[in-house]
Design an enzyme around this catalytic site. Structure first.
Site, PDB file in Angstrom:
ATOM      1  CG  HIS A 200      -2.126  -1.079   0.864  1.00 54.40           C
ATOM      2  ND1 HIS A 200      -2.158  -2.408   1.076  1.00 54.40           N
ATOM      3  CD2 HIS A 200      -3.169  -0.756   0.047  1.00 54.40           C
ATOM      4  CE1 HIS A 200      -3.274  -2.802   0.643  1.00 54.40           C
ATOM      5  NE2 HIS A 200      -3.799  -2.074   0.043  1.00 54.40           N
ATOM      6  CD  GLU A 442      -9.743  -8.648  -1.830  1.00 57.66           C
ATOM      7  OE1 GLU A 442      -8.565  -7.988  -2.319  1.00 57.66           O
ATOM      8  OE2 GLU A 442     -10.374  -8.050  -0.802  1.00 57.66           O
ATOM      9  CG  ASP A 466      -5.196  -8.861  -1.089  1.00 56.71           C
ATOM     10  OD1 ASP A 466      -4.206  -9.128  -0.674  1.00 56.71           O
ATOM     11  OD2 ASP A 466      -5.863  -8.092  -0.638  1.00 56.71           O
ATOM     12  CB  CYS A 513     -10.652  -2.701  -8.720  1.00 59.10           C
ATOM     13  SG  CYS A 513     -10.773  -3.798  -7.138  1.00 59.10           S
TER      14      CYS A 513
HETATM   15  C1  PEP Z   1      -6.580  -6.141  -4.731  1.00 55.23           C
HETATM   16  O1  PEP Z   1      -6.382  -6.779  -3.586  1.00 55.23           O
HETATM   17  O2  PEP Z   1      -6.246  -6.414  -5.869  1.00 55.23           O
HETATM   18  C2  PEP Z   1      -7.184  -4.769  -4.433  1.00 55.23           C
HETATM   19  C3  PEP Z   1      -7.523  -4.056  -5.286  1.00 55.23           C
HETATM   20  O3  PEP Z   1      -7.056  -4.414  -2.950  1.00 55.23           O
HETATM   21  P1  PEP Z   1      -6.043  -3.734  -2.247  1.00 55.23           P
HETATM   22  O4  PEP Z   1      -4.866  -3.632  -2.922  1.00 55.23           O
HETATM   23  O5  PEP Z   1      -6.593  -2.678  -1.356  1.00 55.23           O
HETATM   24  O6  PEP Z   1      -5.874  -4.969  -1.261  1.00 55.23           O
HETATM   25 MG    MG Z   2      -7.207  -6.490  -1.538  1.00 57.14          MG
END
Ligand code: PEP
Ligand code: MG
Length: 593
Positions: A200, A442, A466, A513
């Site tokens: 993140h 995910e 994920d 996403c």
């Molecule tokens: C993902 O896991 O691909 C996602 C979009 O969520 P995050 O990156 O916030 O875990």
């Molecule tokens: Mg995720």
């Protein structure tokens, strides 16, 4: 290094996580604690001097905190300022000063050691407090103590908010909270020893549009504050002490990069339809509502993923319903925004939070995070849901639940939504008529039961970050296994296909996403897989849109069919990269610019 000695150029290769070029001076963010020594004061005059020194450090600490507060005052939405007031109150606490001065006088010891004894005393008192939350507040006293100590020993207390503007930060590691502050502080870029592409910290770097390279392993050992540095976030390179010739070349690269970005922006508003009329919805992933204008400028017409947990980052308490509501309303009503998908809190994993209810876990990525945490803390969950439902009256809204691994979780989550709906209606508060409910896909188990899950919801959104982490068993923040992070792994492609097929069979839309959605190398493959929508970091949108409008669904399907005959990720990646470079040379320049 001796004065006058020539510094040598070194080039380090890491993982480029946020594109662009930054050229500037290094600031090494060193979080290691200052060493404290104890020594005896032999004369009375020394005692007086020591007390004076302590008072001066107290004053300086208060001045620094007041300055931070003033700076952050313009960004109220980023930081709740009350925590700084708490720290100032601790600084002014009589016990802190009186006890330390008494220690200096009675024990004839230096100010650092005397302060340390005072903090130990606070700790003893706090340890006896039964209330968990209050007991944890010793961390605030320790933070204040550390600041005074830093001032006593003349060492700068290291936080991003205190670093001057226009520097490149080099650190062992940075938290998403550090990265958030870089936007306010106008940091040019950063480079870290650890980290991975989908951590993140990396995602935030892309969202605030600053070049970043992570996973450099030993950059902190290679540079000193004030060294010249170049960060090439596109190529994943860091150049330390570049000579004038290299600087000139990179300045040219930088303007080339910026011109190309500007050029791409020109076509950003065109619809994302292939040459054979296949349309794909394009959304933006955002962490903060302030990103919406940039998302729209880059060509998004909706928010495909609002990572609401970032409302919480850098805060010492959970947001109120009103704070939630105002954020969601401004996302849904954002200028140029036609729809918004609001993901409920995905706290935990690598998203550090200071809620004492979240214990430290051995394996946070697989711990009490996301929907699991929300279903455990239902009251907290309801606060967020009430706010989303209230905001849904202002435009097209989707609620997205993260980390769903089975049917029971989605049913439980929907039950809480219904309870909240009834509460609001009985209070006469309007909610959107067309509120959609979706889940992130995910977790591999969700892929396997996608057909069943599809009966429960209005849409799916595939979170490849994920999904890849759990499917290929690679920690997304561990730079040592980043080489295994392969979106084009045949297993990943098969999983995506399975989800799309299950969703379409049930008549619901399937979007993506995860970071893969914004990787232009993957665009035609994702077209071939027939995803209905792609949501990505705003910077990635123009390039992906151009590729879509210059492709056909037919040739994308053919490409997918071909790569599905390969058995390794390496073969697929090589084939697809060559194909894309050949068909879109302007978007895949050979030197990685
Ligand atoms: C993902 O896991 O691909 C996602 C979009 O969520 P995050 O990156 O916030 O875990
Ligand atoms: Mg995720």
């Amino acid at each position: 290094m001796n004065a006058g000695e020539e510094k040598t150029v070194s080039v380090l290769k890491g993982i480029g996580v946020s594109p662009g070029i930054a050229i500037g001076k290094v600031y090494v963010l060193d979080r290691s604690d200052a060493k404290i020594f104890r020594y005896k004061l032999t004369k009375n005059s020394l005692v007086t001097g020591e007390i004076k020194r302590f008072r001066k450090a107290l004053k300086e600490s208060e001045r620094q905190l007041a300055e931070i507060k003033k700076k952050l005052g313009d960004y109220e939405e980023i930081e709740s300022l009350y925590i700084i007031d708490v720290h100032i109150m601790i600084l002014r606490d009589r016990m802190l000063a009186d006890n330390t001065i008494r220690n200096i006088e009675d024990k004839c010891i230096n100010a650092e050691w005397a302060l340390r004894m005072t903090i130990d005393k606070y700790r003893e008192i706090f340890n006896k407090v039964e209330d968990d939350y209050l007991r944890e507040r010793i961390s605030d006293v320790e933070y204040v103590g550390q600041r005074i100590l830093s001032n006593l020993v003349g060492k700068k207390h290291e936080t991003v908010s205190e670093i001057g503007e226009d520097v490149v930060i080099v650190a062992k590691d940075l938290s998403p909270a550090d990265t958030v502050q870089m936007k306010v502080e106008k940091i040019l870029g950063f480079a870290t020893d650890s980290g991975g592409k989908t951590s993140h910290t990396a995602i935030v770097a892309r969202s605030i549009e600053i070049p970043a390279v992570v996973g450099l392993k030993e950059i902190t050992g290679e540079v000193m504050t004030d060294d010249e540095i170049i960060i090439d976030g596109t190529a994943g390179l860091v150049i330390v002490n570049p000579d004038p010739e290299i600087i000139k070349r990179y300045e040219e690269k930088k303007s080339h990069y910026m011109a190309m970005e500007k050029d791409l922006l020109k076509g950003a508003h065109l619809p994302s339809i292939t040459k054979d009329n296949h349309s794909v919805g394009i959304g933006a992933n955002i962490e903060f509502t302030e990103e919406i204008p940039s998302a729209v400028a880059h060509g998004a017409n909706g928010i495909g993923l609002y990572r609401t947990e970032f409302i919480y980052v850098n805060k010492e308490r959970l947001p109120t319903e009103e704070e939630h509501f105002l954020n969601y309303k401004s996302a849904i009503k954002g200028n140029g925004i036609k729809w918004a998908t609001i993901r409920t809190f995905d706290l935990g994993g690598d998203k550090f939070i200071s809620d004492p209810r979240l214990a430290e876990e051995m394996n946070p990525a697989m711990g009490l995070r996301a929907i699991r945490y929300c279903l455990r803390e239902v009251e907290l969950f309801k606060v967020q849901l009430r706010a989303i439902l209230r905001a849904s009256a202002y435009g097209n809204t989707g609620i997205l639940f993260p980390m769903i691994s089975g049917i029971k979780e989605i049913r439980d989550a929907k039950r809480v939504v219904n309870e909240v709906k009834e509460e609001l209606l009985s209070e006469g508060i309007p909610i959107g008529e067309d509120l959609k409910i979706g889940i992130m896909i995910e977790v591999p188990s969700a892929v396997m039961i996608a057909d069943e899950l599809a009966k429960e919801v209005d849409f799916f959104s595939i979170g490849t970050n994920d999904l890849i982490q759990y499917t290929l068993a690679i920690d997304r923040v561990n730079e040592r296994v980043t080489y295994l992070y392969e979106p084009l792994h045949p297993a990943v492609l098969k999983l995506i296909k399975r989800v799309v097929d299950a969703g379409h069979k049930a008549g619901i839309k399937v979007a993506m996403c995860g970071e893969m959605a914004g990787d232009p190398v993957c665009t035609m493959i994702l077209l071939g897989l027939e995803l209905d929508g792609l949501s990505m970091n705003p910077l990635a949108i123009p390039r992906v849109k151009k590729i879509i409008s210059n492709s056909t669904l037919k040739e994308s399907k053919k490409l997918l069919e071909k790569v599905m005959t390969f058995s390794t990720a390496v073969e697929i990646e090589e084939f697809v990269r060559n194909y894309m470079t050949e068909h879109f040379p302007e978007y895949f320049p050979v030197d990685g610019q």
